[in-house]
Design a protein around this motif. Sequence first.
Motif, PDB file in Angstrom:
ATOM      1  N   TYR A  43      30.412   7.706  37.048  1.00 25.64           N
ATOM      2  CA  TYR A  43      29.733   8.214  35.863  1.00 25.64           C
ATOM      3  C   TYR A  43      30.456   8.219  34.611  1.00 25.64           C
ATOM      4  O   TYR A  43      30.096   8.411  33.596  1.00 25.64           O
ATOM      5  N   GLN A  44      31.911   8.334  34.803  1.00 32.20           N
ATOM      6  CA  GLN A  44      32.712   8.163  33.607  1.00 32.20           C
ATOM      7  C   GLN A  44      32.563   6.935  32.906  1.00 32.20           C
ATOM      8  O   GLN A  44      32.321   6.520  31.552  1.00 32.20           O
ATOM      9  N   HIS A  45      32.129   5.765  33.551  1.00 27.26           N
ATOM     10  CA  HIS A  45      31.874   4.558  33.067  1.00 27.26           C
ATOM     11  C   HIS A  45      30.545   4.318  32.630  1.00 27.26           C
ATOM     12  O   HIS A  45      30.448   3.676  31.678  1.00 27.26           O
ATOM     13  N   ILE A  46      29.647   4.885  33.249  1.00 28.70           N
ATOM     14  CA  ILE A  46      28.190   4.958  32.825  1.00 28.70           C
ATOM     15  C   ILE A  46      28.036   5.584  31.304  1.00 28.70           C
ATOM     16  O   ILE A  46      27.637   5.095  30.518  1.00 28.70           O
ATOM     17  N   VAL A  47      28.776   6.917  31.416  1.00 37.58           N
ATOM     18  CA  VAL A  47      28.740   7.592  30.138  1.00 37.58           C
ATOM     19  C   VAL A  47      29.371   6.911  28.937  1.00 37.58           C
ATOM     20  O   VAL A  47      28.756   6.888  27.898  1.00 37.58           O
ATOM     21  N   ALA A  48      30.494   6.031  29.257  1.00 37.56           N
ATOM     22  CA  ALA A  48      31.023   5.421  28.325  1.00 37.56           C
ATOM     23  C   ALA A  48      30.552   4.273  27.608  1.00 37.56           C
ATOM     24  O   ALA A  48      30.533   3.929  26.336  1.00 37.56           O
ATOM     25  N   LEU A  53      24.270   9.312  21.278  1.00 31.70           N
ATOM     26  CA  LEU A  53      23.263  10.371  21.393  1.00 31.70           C
ATOM     27  C   LEU A  53      22.659  10.744  22.826  1.00 31.70           C
ATOM     28  O   LEU A  53      22.533  11.756  22.987  1.00 31.70           O
ATOM     29  N   ALA A  54      22.779   9.974  23.495  1.00 31.74           N
ATOM     30  CA  ALA A  54      22.474   9.805  25.028  1.00 31.74           C
ATOM     31  C   ALA A  54      23.595  10.355  25.936  1.00 31.74           C
ATOM     32  O   ALA A  54      22.946  10.861  27.063  1.00 31.74           O
ATOM     33  N   GLN A  55      24.775  10.259  25.508  1.00 33.78           N
ATOM     34  CA  GLN A  55      25.945  10.677  26.342  1.00 33.78           C
ATOM     35  C   GLN A  55      25.822  12.122  26.936  1.00 33.78           C
ATOM     36  O   GLN A  55      26.230  12.132  27.940  1.00 33.78           O
ATOM     37  N   HIS A  56      25.240  13.030  26.033  1.00 29.04           N
ATOM     38  CA  HIS A  56      25.220  14.461  26.546  1.00 29.04           C
ATOM     39  C   HIS A  56      24.482  14.563  27.921  1.00 29.04           C
ATOM     40  O   HIS A  56      24.743  15.602  28.677  1.00 29.04           O
ATOM     41  N   GLU A  57      23.487  13.800  28.093  1.00 29.97           N
ATOM     42  CA  GLU A  57      22.490  13.913  29.315  1.00 29.97           C
ATOM     43  C   GLU A  57      23.267  13.885  30.720  1.00 29.97           C
ATOM     44  O   GLU A  57      23.159  14.548  31.565  1.00 29.97           O
ATOM     45  N   LEU A  58      24.271  13.061  30.588  1.00 35.13           N
ATOM     46  CA  LEU A  58      25.140  12.794  31.807  1.00 35.13           C
ATOM     47  C   LEU A  58      26.688  13.111  31.520  1.00 35.13           C
ATOM     48  O   LEU A  58      27.288  13.129  32.438  1.00 35.13           O
ATOM     49  N   SER A  59      27.098  13.649  30.411  1.00 38.01           N
ATOM     50  CA  SER A  59      28.472  14.051  30.178  1.00 38.01           C
ATOM     51  C   SER A  59      29.061  14.953  31.239  1.00 38.01           C
ATOM     52  O   SER A  59      30.330  14.721  31.204  1.00 38.01           O
ATOM     53  N   GLY A  60      28.220  15.829  31.777  1.00 32.15           N
ATOM     54  CA  GLY A  60      28.784  16.822  32.833  1.00 32.15           C
ATOM     55  C   GLY A  60      29.123  16.384  34.130  1.00 32.15           C
ATOM     56  O   GLY A  60      29.611  17.212  34.990  1.00 32.15           O
ATOM     57  N   MET A  61      28.513  15.120  34.542  1.00 33.26           N
ATOM     58  CA  MET A  61      28.688  14.689  35.644  1.00 33.26           C
ATOM     59  C   MET A  61      30.058  14.155  36.210  1.00 33.26           C
ATOM     60  O   MET A  61      30.426  14.564  37.537  1.00 33.26           O
TER      61      MET A  61
END
Length: 79
Positions: A43-48, A53-61
Motif C-alpha cells: 500500500y505504501q508503494h500504491i499510494v506513492a 488528489l486520490a492518495q487520501h483514499e488509501l493513505s490510511g492503509m
Amino acid sequence: LALQTHLRDRYLTLWTDFAPMPRLQEIWAFALPLFALHHAVSYQHIVAGMEDLAQHELSGMTPDWLRKTLKYVATSPET
C-alpha cells in the motif's frame, strides 16, 4: 473470530497431505506478521504512485497494516 478460524481451517485442510493440521496452524500463525507487513509495503508503494488528489483514499492503509503487523507479532507463538 469463529468465521476466520473456520475459513483458515478449511483452507489448511487442503495442505494436510504435507503436514498435520496442528503444524499447519502453527505455520499460519508465524506467517500472519509477514502477510500484514507485505500489505503495508504494498500500500505504501500504491499510494506513492497515485495522483495527489486520490492518495487520501488509501493513505490510511499503510498504518492500518503496520498496526496489524504489530498485533500479529505480539500474539504469535514463541520461536
